[in-house]
Design a protein around this motif. Structure first.
Motif, short mmCIF file in Angstrom:
data_model
loop_
_atom_site.label_atom_id
_atom_site.label_comp_id
_atom_site.label_asym_id
_atom_site.label_seq_id
_atom_site.Cartn_x
_atom_site.Cartn_y
_atom_site.Cartn_z
N GLN A 140 0.79 -1.22 0.00
CA GLN A 140 0.00 0.00 0.00
C GLN A 140 0.83 1.27 0.00
O GLN A 140 0.34 2.33 -0.39
CB GLN A 140 -0.92 0.02 1.22
CG GLN A 140 -2.02 -1.03 1.20
CD GLN A 140 -2.80 -0.99 2.49
OE1 GLN A 140 -2.24 -1.19 3.57
NE2 GLN A 140 -4.08 -0.71 2.39
N GLY A 141 2.04 1.19 0.47
CA GLY A 141 2.86 2.39 0.55
C GLY A 141 4.04 2.18 1.47
O GLY A 141 4.31 1.06 1.92
N SER A 142 4.76 3.25 1.77
CA SER A 142 5.93 3.16 2.63
C SER A 142 6.11 4.46 3.38
O SER A 142 5.59 5.50 2.99
CB SER A 142 7.19 2.84 1.80
OG SER A 142 7.41 3.85 0.82
N LEU A 143 6.87 4.38 4.47
CA LEU A 143 7.10 5.54 5.32
C LEU A 143 8.49 5.46 5.94
O LEU A 143 8.85 4.42 6.50
CB LEU A 143 6.05 5.59 6.44
CG LEU A 143 6.16 6.78 7.39
CD1 LEU A 143 5.61 8.05 6.72
CD2 LEU A 143 5.39 6.51 8.68
N PRO A 144 9.30 6.53 5.86
CA PRO A 144 10.59 6.51 6.54
C PRO A 144 10.41 6.40 8.06
O PRO A 144 9.61 7.14 8.64
CB PRO A 144 11.21 7.86 6.16
CG PRO A 144 10.51 8.26 4.89
CD PRO A 144 9.11 7.75 5.05
N VAL A 145 11.14 5.49 8.68
CA VAL A 145 11.04 5.29 10.13
C VAL A 145 12.38 5.51 10.83
O VAL A 145 12.43 5.47 12.06
CB VAL A 145 10.50 3.88 10.46
CG1 VAL A 145 9.09 3.71 9.93
CG2 VAL A 145 11.41 2.79 9.91
N ALA A 146 13.44 5.73 10.07
CA ALA A 146 14.76 6.03 10.65
C ALA A 146 15.46 7.01 9.72
O ALA A 146 15.37 6.88 8.49
CB ALA A 146 15.58 4.76 10.83
N TRP A 147 16.19 7.97 10.30
CA TRP A 147 16.80 9.04 9.51
C TRP A 147 18.03 9.55 10.23
O TRP A 147 17.98 9.87 11.41
CB TRP A 147 15.78 10.17 9.35
CG TRP A 147 16.27 11.38 8.62
CD1 TRP A 147 16.91 12.46 9.15
CD2 TRP A 147 16.16 11.64 7.22
NE1 TRP A 147 17.20 13.38 8.16
CE2 TRP A 147 16.74 12.90 6.97
CE3 TRP A 147 15.60 10.93 6.15
CZ2 TRP A 147 16.80 13.45 5.69
CZ3 TRP A 147 15.66 11.48 4.88
CH2 TRP A 147 16.25 12.72 4.67
N ARG A 172 11.91 -1.25 -4.42
CA ARG A 172 12.70 -0.08 -4.01
C ARG A 172 12.15 1.22 -4.56
O ARG A 172 12.46 2.31 -4.04
CB ARG A 172 14.16 -0.23 -4.46
CG ARG A 172 15.06 -0.92 -3.48
CD ARG A 172 16.52 -0.60 -3.76
NE ARG A 172 16.80 0.81 -3.53
CZ ARG A 172 16.93 1.71 -4.49
NH1 ARG A 172 16.81 1.37 -5.76
NH2 ARG A 172 17.19 2.97 -4.20
N TRP A 173 11.34 1.16 -5.61
CA TRP A 173 10.79 2.40 -6.17
C TRP A 173 10.00 3.19 -5.12
O TRP A 173 9.85 4.40 -5.23
CB TRP A 173 9.88 2.08 -7.37
CG TRP A 173 8.58 1.44 -7.00
CD1 TRP A 173 8.35 0.11 -6.82
CD2 TRP A 173 7.33 2.09 -6.75
NE1 TRP A 173 7.03 -0.11 -6.47
CE2 TRP A 173 6.38 1.09 -6.43
CE3 TRP A 173 6.92 3.42 -6.76
CZ2 TRP A 173 5.06 1.38 -6.12
CZ3 TRP A 173 5.60 3.71 -6.46
CH2 TRP A 173 4.68 2.70 -6.15
N ARG A 174 9.52 2.49 -4.10
CA ARG A 174 8.69 3.16 -3.09
C ARG A 174 9.48 4.22 -2.32
O ARG A 174 8.96 5.30 -2.01
CB ARG A 174 8.09 2.13 -2.14
CG ARG A 174 7.14 1.17 -2.83
CD ARG A 174 6.46 0.23 -1.84
NE ARG A 174 5.56 -0.67 -2.54
CZ ARG A 174 4.32 -0.35 -2.93
NH1 ARG A 174 3.85 0.85 -2.69
NH2 ARG A 174 3.56 -1.22 -3.56
N ILE A 175 10.73 3.93 -1.99
CA ILE A 175 11.49 4.92 -1.23
C ILE A 175 11.86 6.11 -2.11
O ILE A 175 11.96 7.25 -1.64
CB ILE A 175 12.75 4.29 -0.58
CG1 ILE A 175 13.23 5.17 0.58
CG2 ILE A 175 13.85 4.06 -1.59
CD1 ILE A 175 14.28 4.52 1.46
N GLU A 176 12.04 5.86 -3.41
CA GLU A 176 12.27 6.97 -4.32
C GLU A 176 11.04 7.88 -4.36
O GLU A 176 11.15 9.11 -4.42
CB GLU A 176 12.60 6.45 -5.71
CG GLU A 176 13.84 5.57 -5.79
CD GLU A 176 15.11 6.33 -5.48
OE1 GLU A 176 15.09 7.58 -5.51
OE2 GLU A 176 16.14 5.68 -5.20
#
Length: 469
Positions: free
Chosen positions: A139-146, A350-354
């Motif tokens: 369904q999607g992605s979300l950054p959880v560490a930065w 990997r396209w999701r993080i882009e």
């Protein structure tokens, strides 16, 4: 419940990790500003739009909140994750996606700035680079560490570190080491052990891949054409027998006729029937399909040197019919019985993080922070992700496209008075000695975002640890 009411609940949830109640107004103002359709989402223009009648005071308050206040950006990201991830469906699997992104920056005083490769520019230039991990599902992605990557010259420069407020415990670490530490922290907090995805900048590092296996994580990572493997059906000779002196040999023996080969050479040696055309998802205009081959290999070293015998794993080769040689290579520890179409689908998630980076930079001001300090850089990124996370959650539970809801906050903000003069205009100039400026593209929010309706799960308050399912 209206979107505005859900936004209030969301901010209340995030506020529980700020420590002091007087920071709640800063959180609301900053997130509101990041969600407005402004061309520039640094502190000053956001303050002018959120509170035009008291722009100077609001500017100072927002600047203190993002650059000086001592709240944890890591805990902020955990709380965003707690809100969004229960609304995502992991029944068909999930992935950890590792990547880094660059921010062009002039000068040398902004924390972490040096001449290095910037993906946004596609070349070496002055920039900052941050490493992140996103948690993704279909369904999607979300950054959880930065975390900001701190180059060696910065890590060794005590004067610049002190001026930028770099914590004492932060030392030089490669991007792969930063990513591995982020993963270990997430797993220690109870995160699920999903398959790890990364591009060749990470996947080419044998120690990185081995560390993932040691953590009990499967992976599907890109590698370069120079990576060396033992081809299918080739069983290398065992190491030399231990003589009783020195360390026992661990490197498989090679002969003139028994040699490993690069993945490119292996791909070029495969017969045409080894490749098949596979469609892995629908693109913007047409289905995405290409020719692939998958073979079982053993890693035999890296770009340099030799390595001990490794277990078999998948080598996935992507070779467009119009090209003279393969375009991409992946190594994966997915199970031996994994169908090739599933290997292809996973490797191309990997396209999701882009897309995360694209949306965060274009719509939520991720690259617009103008301060120089470590704390402000991480605070601004966490708040950009928080704003992004709320609208992502809205898309997950909405019964209609989210484009109709993106302006609900804007409608609550008073219009600018006709005689209003923003700070920094020629009629009201102010010094800019402590900020860096760089051009940014327009950040108008798109109105044609698609959404998928899913049941709204009951929101449960948690302590600030990673709870995703």
């Amino acid at each position: 419940m209206s979107a505005a009411e859900r936004f209030d609940l969301y901010l209340e949830h995030l506020s529980e990790g700020l420590g002091h109640a007087d920071r709640h107004a800063g959180l609301r103002g900053y997130c509101t500003g990041l969600m407005l359709p402004l061309s520039r989402k640094s502190v000053e223009p956001m303050a002018a739009r959120v509170d035009p009648m008291h722009a100077s005071a609001r500017h100072q308050a927002l600047h203190h909140f993002v650059a000086k206040a001592q709240w944890s950006d890591t805990q902020m990201l955990r709380r965003v994750c707690q809100w969004v991830m229960p609304k995502m469906d992991f029944s068909q699997g999930g992935w950890w996606i590792i990547d880094d992104t660059g921010f062009p920056k002039k000068g040398r005083h902004s924390v972490g700035v040096t001449r290095q490769y910037c993906g946004m520019l596609g070349k070496q230039d002055n920039c900052q680079v941050a490493v992140s991990i996103s948690l993704a599902s279909n369904q999607g992605s979300l950054p959880v560490a930065w975390q900001l990557y701190l180059p060696e010259d910065w890590a060794a420069d005590r004067e610049r570190r002190a001026k930028a407020g770099v914590p004492e415990e932060v030392h030089f670490a490669t991007k792969t080491l930063i990513a591995l530490q982020q993963l270990r922290t997430l797993l220690d907090e109870g995160a699920p052990r999903h398959c790890v995805l990364a591009d060749a900048g990470y996947g080419v590092d044998n120690a990185f891949r081995q560390a993932l296996s040691d953590m009990g994580l499967l992976y599907a990572v890109g590698v370069t054409s120079a990576v060396v493997v033992w081809p299918p059906g080739i069983q290398p000779l065992p190491p030399k027998r231990y003589s009783g002196m020195g360390r026992p040999a661990v490197v498989p023996r090679r002969t003139t006729t028994l040699q490993p080969m690069s993945v490119k050479a292996l791909a070029m040696s495969l017969p045409p029937e080894a490749f098949q055309t596979i469609t892995w998802r629908e693109g913007t205009n047409t289905p995405l399909r290409e020719r692939f081959a998958a073979v079982r290999v053993r890693h035999a070293g890296g770009n340099v040197g030799k390595a001990r015998l490794r277990p078999e794993q998948w080598l996935l080769i992507e070779w467009p019919a119009s090209d003279a040689e393969p375009s991409k290579y992946f190594l994966s520890t997915l199970p031996q019985d994994t169908p090739i179409n599933e290997l292809v689908s996973v490797a191309h998630q990997r396209w999701r993080i882009e897309r995360d980076y694209q949306d965060l930079k274009r719509d939520f001001g991720l690259g617009h922070y103008e301060g120089r300090g470590w704390r402000g850089f991480h605070h601004h990124a966490a708040l950009s992700i928080a704003a992004y996370g709320f609208l992502m959650a809205e898309r997950l539970v909405a019964d209609k496209p989210a484009g109709g809801k993106k302006n609900f906050i804007e409608r609550k903000v008073p219009a600018l008075p006709e005689d209003y003069i923003p700070r920094g205009s020629p009629a009201r100039a102010a010094p800019r000695g402590n900020v860096d400026h760089d051009a940014a593209p327009s950040a108008e929010l798109p109105t044609d975002r698609s959404s998928r309706a899913v049941p709204l799960l009951r929101q449960v308050k948690h302590k600030a640890s990673l709870v995703t399912q």
